[in-house]
Scaffold this motif. Structure first.
Motif, PDB file in Angstrom:
ATOM      1  N   PRO A   1       0.688  -1.205  -0.235  1.00  0.00           N
ATOM      2  CA  PRO A   1      -0.432  -0.327  -0.152  1.00  0.00           C
ATOM      3  C   PRO A   1       0.901   1.633  -0.128  1.00  0.00           C
ATOM      4  O   PRO A   1       1.561   1.302   1.083  1.00  0.00           O
ATOM      5  N   ASN A   2       0.506   2.455  -0.932  1.00  0.00           N
ATOM      6  CA  ASN A   2       1.263   3.436  -0.522  1.00  0.00           C
ATOM      7  C   ASN A   2       2.614   3.566  -0.992  1.00  0.00           C
ATOM      8  O   ASN A   2       3.900   3.630  -1.275  1.00  0.00           O
ATOM      9  N   GLY A   3       3.156   1.988  -1.883  1.00  0.00           N
ATOM     10  CA  GLY A   3       4.649   1.507  -2.940  1.00  0.00           C
ATOM     11  C   GLY A   3       4.493   2.022  -3.918  1.00  0.00           C
ATOM     12  O   GLY A   3       3.752   2.778  -4.521  1.00  0.00           O
ATOM     13  N   PHE A   4       5.788   1.612  -4.268  1.00  0.00           N
ATOM     14  CA  PHE A   4       6.457   2.005  -5.712  1.00  0.00           C
ATOM     15  C   PHE A   4       5.595   0.867  -6.654  1.00  0.00           C
ATOM     16  O   PHE A   4       4.863   1.978  -7.757  1.00  0.00           O
ATOM     17  N   PHE A   5       5.317   0.205  -6.479  1.00  0.00           N
ATOM     18  CA  PHE A   5       4.295  -0.879  -7.209  1.00  0.00           C
ATOM     19  C   PHE A   5       3.254  -0.506  -8.045  1.00  0.00           C
ATOM     20  O   PHE A   5       1.684   0.266  -8.628  1.00  0.00           O
TER      21      PHE A   5
ATOM     22  N   SER B   1      -7.938   8.155 -15.514  1.00  0.00           N
ATOM     23  CA  SER B   1      -7.334   6.809 -16.691  1.00  0.00           C
ATOM     24  C   SER B   1      -8.594   6.071 -17.255  1.00  0.00           C
ATOM     25  O   SER B   1      -8.410   5.763 -18.513  1.00  0.00           O
ATOM     26  N   SER B   2      -9.180   5.109 -16.873  1.00  0.00           N
ATOM     27  CA  SER B   2     -10.851   4.959 -17.200  1.00  0.00           C
ATOM     28  C   SER B   2     -11.690   5.931 -18.132  1.00  0.00           C
ATOM     29  O   SER B   2     -12.182   5.090 -18.667  1.00  0.00           O
ATOM     30  N   GLY B   3     -11.621   6.850 -17.869  1.00  0.00           N
ATOM     31  CA  GLY B   3     -12.019   8.234 -18.756  1.00  0.00           C
ATOM     32  C   GLY B   3     -13.833   8.327 -18.503  1.00  0.00           C
ATOM     33  O   GLY B   3     -14.766   8.816 -18.778  1.00  0.00           O
ATOM     34  N   GLU B   4     -14.112   7.799 -16.807  1.00  0.00           N
ATOM     35  CA  GLU B   4     -15.442   7.792 -16.398  1.00  0.00           C
ATOM     36  C   GLU B   4     -14.894   8.329 -14.953  1.00  0.00           C
ATOM     37  O   GLU B   4     -13.994   7.405 -13.826  1.00  0.00           O
ATOM     38  N   LEU B   5     -15.885   8.652 -14.296  1.00  0.00           N
ATOM     39  CA  LEU B   5     -15.681   9.317 -12.691  1.00  0.00           C
ATOM     40  C   LEU B   5     -17.199   8.623 -12.243  1.00  0.00           C
ATOM     41  O   LEU B   5     -18.353   9.714 -11.957  1.00  0.00           O
TER      42      LEU B   5
ATOM     43  N   LEU C   1       3.775  18.693 -18.738  1.00  0.00           N
ATOM     44  CA  LEU C   1       3.070  17.758 -17.267  1.00  0.00           C
ATOM     45  C   LEU C   1       2.282  16.595 -17.330  1.00  0.00           C
ATOM     46  O   LEU C   1       2.778  15.274 -16.184  1.00  0.00           O
ATOM     47  N   GLU C   2       1.174  17.085 -18.147  1.00  0.00           N
ATOM     48  CA  GLU C   2      -0.178  15.412 -17.818  1.00  0.00           C
ATOM     49  C   GLU C   2       0.377  14.314 -18.947  1.00  0.00           C
ATOM     50  O   GLU C   2       0.191  13.366 -18.195  1.00  0.00           O
ATOM     51  N   GLU C   3       1.244  14.961 -20.158  1.00  0.00           N
ATOM     52  CA  GLU C   3       1.576  13.511 -20.363  1.00  0.00           C
ATOM     53  C   GLU C   3       2.619  13.126 -19.734  1.00  0.00           C
ATOM     54  O   GLU C   3       2.819  11.927 -19.746  1.00  0.00           O
ATOM     55  N   ALA C   4       3.736  13.540 -19.665  1.00  0.00           N
ATOM     56  CA  ALA C   4       4.630  12.844 -18.810  1.00  0.00           C
ATOM     57  C   ALA C   4       3.920  11.854 -17.853  1.00  0.00           C
ATOM     58  O   ALA C   4       4.804  10.990 -17.002  1.00  0.00           O
ATOM     59  N   ALA C   5       3.313  12.445 -16.761  1.00  0.00           N
ATOM     60  CA  ALA C   5       2.610  11.666 -15.992  1.00  0.00           C
ATOM     61  C   ALA C   5       1.434  10.306 -15.948  1.00  0.00           C
ATOM     62  O   ALA C   5       1.528  10.173 -15.294  1.00  0.00           O
ATOM     63  N   THR C   6       1.155  10.354 -17.594  1.00  0.00           N
ATOM     64  CA  THR C   6       0.003   9.406 -17.622  1.00  0.00           C
ATOM     65  C   THR C   6       0.514   9.252 -18.795  1.00  0.00           C
ATOM     66  O   THR C   6       0.017   7.966 -19.088  1.00  0.00           O
ATOM     67  N   THR C   7       1.967   8.809 -18.964  1.00  0.00           N
ATOM     68  CA  THR C   7       2.737   8.113 -20.729  1.00  0.00           C
ATOM     69  C   THR C   7       2.994   6.585 -19.726  1.00  0.00           C
ATOM     70  O   THR C   7       3.891   6.710 -19.226  1.00  0.00           O
TER      71      THR C   7
ATOM     72  N   LEU D   1      -1.044   2.556 -11.163  1.00  0.00           N
ATOM     73  CA  LEU D   1      -2.160   3.441 -11.605  1.00  0.00           C
ATOM     74  C   LEU D   1      -2.853   4.076 -12.683  1.00  0.00           C
ATOM     75  O   LEU D   1      -3.700   4.810 -12.484  1.00  0.00           O
ATOM     76  N   LEU D   2      -1.733   3.780 -13.786  1.00  0.00           N
ATOM     77  CA  LEU D   2      -1.805   4.655 -14.794  1.00  0.00           C
ATOM     78  C   LEU D   2      -1.707   3.215 -15.613  1.00  0.00           C
ATOM     79  O   LEU D   2      -0.896   2.568 -16.106  1.00  0.00           O
ATOM     80  N   ASP D   3      -3.174   3.487 -16.952  1.00  0.00           N
ATOM     81  CA  ASP D   3      -2.618   2.176 -18.102  1.00  0.00           C
ATOM     82  C   ASP D   3      -1.396   3.306 -18.674  1.00  0.00           C
ATOM     83  O   ASP D   3      -1.193   4.137 -19.004  1.00  0.00           O
ATOM     84  N   GLY D   4      -0.932   1.882 -20.073  1.00  0.00           N
ATOM     85  CA  GLY D   4      -0.152   2.001 -20.725  1.00  0.00           C
ATOM     86  C   GLY D   4       1.543   1.098 -20.201  1.00  0.00           C
ATOM     87  O   GLY D   4       1.538   1.396 -18.657  1.00  0.00           O
ATOM     88  N   GLU D   5       2.135   2.310 -20.886  1.00  0.00           N
ATOM     89  CA  GLU D   5       3.997   1.468 -20.799  1.00  0.00           C
ATOM     90  C   GLU D   5       4.965   2.388 -19.566  1.00  0.00           C
ATOM     91  O   GLU D   5       3.982   4.084 -20.060  1.00  0.00           O
TER      92      GLU D   5
END
Length: 238
Positions: free
Chosen positions: A5-9, A104-108, A232-238, A14-18
């Motif tokens: 929990p709250n660790g690196f992995f 990331s999923s596209g829906e709240l 900044l957003e692209e860097a965080a979601t790539t 958290l995000l999709d993609g590579e």
């Protein structure tokens, strides 16, 4: 593999993609580039307090973090700048993670947001902070973040987030003890906000501008720094 929990992995997933990584120096540089001062000592403090994951060695990259941690640390610094306590941030951290996954999923899904918030947020300060963290994560200034986002109401209706007519209400209740020591719930505060992206900060007649004196110059058009936010957003979601 066990995910701490709250660790690196956990942040890596958290995000999709590579997933991509940043070193500690890159992390600090990006947060400073977003306009929020941060030092090695402050970073260590947030790790010790459980708000940030510990870095790990990945190949030749010592002290690496998933790139989403850039956004996490930026959110922490932004919240601290307006006086949010460490205790309230700890309550809000699970909400922040939920919102990142939702984006990331596209829906709240509001029913799920309510469940997570009511499960983890117990203080009045934290409850008031839920509105801010939702606006912070979901109302991001990069319009690409909202292009296909939808809000799913508690009765299952799907509404486009980028429509100004789509709003989210927040109602805060708290319990009071009467003279006999019995706990009685009562409504404490309520508000309703739109999460739609807007680039008409100063020209919108319904917008109240704060933070500068009446005769001081206003910031430049958001178009001038939108590219930085998108990077900044692209860097965080790539």
């Amino acid at each position: 593999m066990t995910v701490e929990p709250n660790g690196f992995f956990e942040y890596l997933q958290l995000l999709d993609g590579e997933p991509e990584l940043v070193t500690k120096s890159e992390l600090i540089a990006r947060v400073r580039g977003a306009g929020y001062p941060i030092t090695d000592r402050q970073l260590t403090f947030y790790v010790t307090e459980g708000l940030m994951p510990r870095s790990v060695r990945v190949g030749s990259r010592a002290g690496a973090y998933p790139t989403v941690v850039v956004e996490l640390l930026t959110w922490i610094r932004r919240a601290r700048d307006v006086g949010v306590s460490i205790e309230a941030l700890k309550e809000l951290l699970p909400v922040w993670k939920f919102l990142i996954r939702a984006r990331s999923s596209g829906e709240l899904i509001l029913g799920e947001l309510e469940y997570v918030a009511r499960q983890h947020v117990t203080s009045v300060e934290g409850s008031l902070g839920v509105v801010r963290v939702v606006a912070d994560v979901m109302g991001h200034r990069c319009p690409r973040c909202q292009k296909d986002m939808v809000i799913v109401t508690k009765d299952g209706e799907r509404r486009p987030m980028n429509s100004p007519e789509t709003t989210v209400g927040f109602a805060i209740a708290r319990s009071f003890e009467d003279e006999d020591g019995a706990s009685t719930p009562d409504w404490f505060a309520a508000t309703r906000v739109s999460l739609a992206f807007t680039d008409s900060h100063s020209s919108d007649p319904t917008t109240v501008i704060l933070g500068v004196k009446p005769n001081e110059a206003l910031p430049p058009d958001p178009d001038a720094d939108r590219s930085r936010d998108c990077e900044l957003e692209e860097a965080a979601t790539t």
